[in-house]
Design a protein around this motif. Structure first.
Motif, PDB file in Angstrom:
ATOM      1  N   TRP A 123       0.824  -1.205   0.000  1.00  0.00           N
ATOM      2  CA  TRP A 123       0.000   0.000   0.000  1.00  0.00           C
ATOM      3  C   TRP A 123       0.861   1.260   0.000  1.00  0.00           C
ATOM      4  O   TRP A 123       0.472   2.288  -0.549  1.00  0.00           O
ATOM      5  CB  TRP A 123      -0.937   0.008   1.203  1.00  0.00           C
ATOM      6  N   HIS A 124       2.033   1.184   0.589  1.00  0.00           N
ATOM      7  CA  HIS A 124       2.951   2.328   0.574  1.00  0.00           C
ATOM      8  C   HIS A 124       3.372   2.654  -0.856  1.00  0.00           C
ATOM      9  O   HIS A 124       3.535   3.833  -1.218  1.00  0.00           O
ATOM     10  CB  HIS A 124       4.178   2.022   1.433  1.00  0.00           C
ATOM     11  N   MET A 125       3.549   1.639  -1.685  1.00  0.00           N
ATOM     12  CA  MET A 125       3.867   1.865  -3.093  1.00  0.00           C
ATOM     13  C   MET A 125       2.723   2.603  -3.788  1.00  0.00           C
ATOM     14  O   MET A 125       2.943   3.460  -4.654  1.00  0.00           O
ATOM     15  CB  MET A 125       4.123   0.523  -3.796  1.00  0.00           C
ATOM     16  N   VAL A 126       1.482   2.276  -3.396  1.00  0.00           N
ATOM     17  CA  VAL A 126       0.320   2.968  -3.956  1.00  0.00           C
ATOM     18  C   VAL A 126       0.359   4.444  -3.584  1.00  0.00           C
ATOM     19  O   VAL A 126       0.111   5.328  -4.420  1.00  0.00           O
ATOM     20  CB  VAL A 126      -0.983   2.320  -3.443  1.00  0.00           C
ATOM     21  N   GLN A 127       0.693   4.735  -2.335  1.00  0.00           N
ATOM     22  CA  GLN A 127       0.733   6.126  -1.874  1.00  0.00           C
ATOM     23  C   GLN A 127       1.812   6.929  -2.594  1.00  0.00           C
ATOM     24  O   GLN A 127       1.608   8.096  -2.934  1.00  0.00           O
ATOM     25  CB  GLN A 127       0.966   6.154  -0.360  1.00  0.00           C
ATOM     26  N   ILE A 128       2.959   6.302  -2.826  1.00  0.00           N
ATOM     27  CA  ILE A 128       4.041   7.004  -3.533  1.00  0.00           C
ATOM     28  C   ILE A 128       3.617   7.331  -4.961  1.00  0.00           C
ATOM     29  O   ILE A 128       3.810   8.454  -5.452  1.00  0.00           O
ATOM     30  CB  ILE A 128       5.320   6.149  -3.532  1.00  0.00           C
ATOM     31  N   ALA A 129       3.040   6.349  -5.643  1.00  0.00           N
ATOM     32  CA  ALA A 129       2.596   6.573  -7.021  1.00  0.00           C
ATOM     33  C   ALA A 129       1.476   7.606  -7.073  1.00  0.00           C
ATOM     34  O   ALA A 129       1.437   8.455  -7.974  1.00  0.00           O
ATOM     35  CB  ALA A 129       2.137   5.252  -7.634  1.00  0.00           C
ATOM     36  N   ALA A 130       0.563   7.568  -6.104  1.00  0.00           N
ATOM     37  CA  ALA A 130      -0.548   8.522  -6.079  1.00  0.00           C
ATOM     38  C   ALA A 130      -0.050   9.942  -5.860  1.00  0.00           C
ATOM     39  O   ALA A 130      -0.584  10.902  -6.432  1.00  0.00           O
ATOM     40  CB  ALA A 130      -1.536   8.134  -4.982  1.00  0.00           C
ATOM     41  N   GLU A 134      -0.777  13.524  -8.184  1.00  0.00           N
ATOM     42  CA  GLU A 134      -1.781  14.315  -7.469  1.00  0.00           C
ATOM     43  C   GLU A 134      -2.997  13.493  -7.068  1.00  0.00           C
ATOM     44  O   GLU A 134      -4.113  13.989  -7.034  1.00  0.00           O
ATOM     45  CB  GLU A 134      -2.238  15.503  -8.322  1.00  0.00           C
ATOM     46  N   CYS A 135      -2.789  12.220  -6.767  1.00  0.00           N
ATOM     47  CA  CYS A 135      -3.895  11.362  -6.338  1.00  0.00           C
ATOM     48  C   CYS A 135      -3.735  10.929  -4.887  1.00  0.00           C
ATOM     49  O   CYS A 135      -4.458  10.054  -4.416  1.00  0.00           O
ATOM     50  CB  CYS A 135      -3.983  10.115  -7.224  1.00  0.00           C
ATOM     51  N   ASP A 136      -2.757  11.514  -4.179  1.00  0.00           N
ATOM     52  CA  ASP A 136      -2.474  11.054  -2.825  1.00  0.00           C
ATOM     53  C   ASP A 136      -3.616  11.332  -1.862  1.00  0.00           C
ATOM     54  O   ASP A 136      -3.765  10.642  -0.848  1.00  0.00           O
ATOM     55  CB  ASP A 136      -1.187  11.701  -2.297  1.00  0.00           C
ATOM     56  N   GLN A 137      -4.435  12.327  -2.142  1.00  0.00           N
ATOM     57  CA  GLN A 137      -5.577  12.615  -1.276  1.00  0.00           C
ATOM     58  C   GLN A 137      -6.816  11.828  -1.680  1.00  0.00           C
ATOM     59  O   GLN A 137      -7.823  11.853  -0.987  1.00  0.00           O
ATOM     60  CB  GLN A 137      -5.890  14.125  -1.317  1.00  0.00           C
ATOM     61  N   HIS A 138      -6.726  11.144  -2.802  1.00  0.00           N
ATOM     62  CA  HIS A 138      -7.893  10.414  -3.306  1.00  0.00           C
ATOM     63  C   HIS A 138      -7.498   8.992  -3.705  1.00  0.00           C
ATOM     64  O   HIS A 138      -7.997   8.456  -4.695  1.00  0.00           O
ATOM     65  CB  HIS A 138      -8.496  11.140  -4.513  1.00  0.00           C
TER      66      HIS A 138
END
Length: 214
Positions: A123-130, A134-138
């Motif tokens: 999930w941390h990889m998802v947060q980095i990519a987001a 500009e998708c880190d808040q969504h």
């Protein structure tokens, strides 16, 4: 035999009790074999002592010979069991995953990687990519895309052995999918503020579509 020894050493030989004690010890060690002899009339005659050849001598009993080694192995075994118990206490299953990770993602990943640490790393990889797009808040809004990305990873792992680092491979899949969404929205945005894009190197680039030269 004792008489011959005493005569040889002029009465300074060994006693009969010492001789018997040494004979018994030599017999127990397999050095001698004692044969009892009888006379024709049935009375007991002098015993026959036969020295055994070296290969025929039995070694000391295994219990005495290997006793120290068995003790060392026991200590080593206990140490290994202790280490295994410590490792078992450290590992946590999927129920210990942070509540920041969506349950839908946890329920999928746990069937392939059950420990909490691994699930959170994915999930941390998802947060980095987001964050890059500009998708880190969504991140939850693109959860369906993330789940599809993980399924794509599992399919790749099952079909080939070329994936050396699954987490890094998963990050690449997510990055490519989010990049497609970002580029698609880039031409549909109607806000006055510039759009920023984080490169893989960490450099931030801005695109002001209102004031860009056509």
């Amino acid at each position: 035999m004792l008489k011959a020894i005493n005569e040889e050493y002029q009465g300074n030989g060994i006693s009969r009790s010492t001789f018997k004690r040494m004979i018994i010890k030599a017999k127990d060690l397999g050095i001698l074999t004692i044969y009892e002899a009888e006379r024709k009339n049935g009375s007991q005659s002098s015993n026959l002592y036969s020295f055994n050849r070296f290969p025929q001598c039995e070694p000391p009993k295994a219990k005495k010979l290997y006793q120290p080694k068995e003790t060392n192995n026991l200590l080593k075994t206990n140490k290994q069991k202790s280490n295994k118990r410590n490792e078992a206490r450290i590992e946590l299953d999927h129920t210990f995953v942070s509540d920041k990770v969506p349950q839908a993602f946890i329920q999928l990943v746990k069937y392939f990687f059950s420990d909490a640490k691994t699930i959170e790393e994915y999930w941390h990889m998802v947060q980095i990519a987001a964050f890059r797009f500009e998708c880190d808040q969504h991140a939850g809004d693109v959860l369906t895309l993330i789940i599809q990305s993980f399924k794509q990873l599992i399919c790749k792992l099952k079909s080939t052995k070329t994936v050396v680092k699954p987490i890094a491979f998963f990050y690449g899949i997510v990055t490519n999918k989010l990049k497609e969404i970002f580029l698609h929205q880039l031409f549909e945005v109607r806000e006055s503020k510039p759009i920023h894009f984080v490169l893989q190197s960490g450099e931030v680039m801005y695109y002001d579509w209102l004031h860009s030269e056509s």
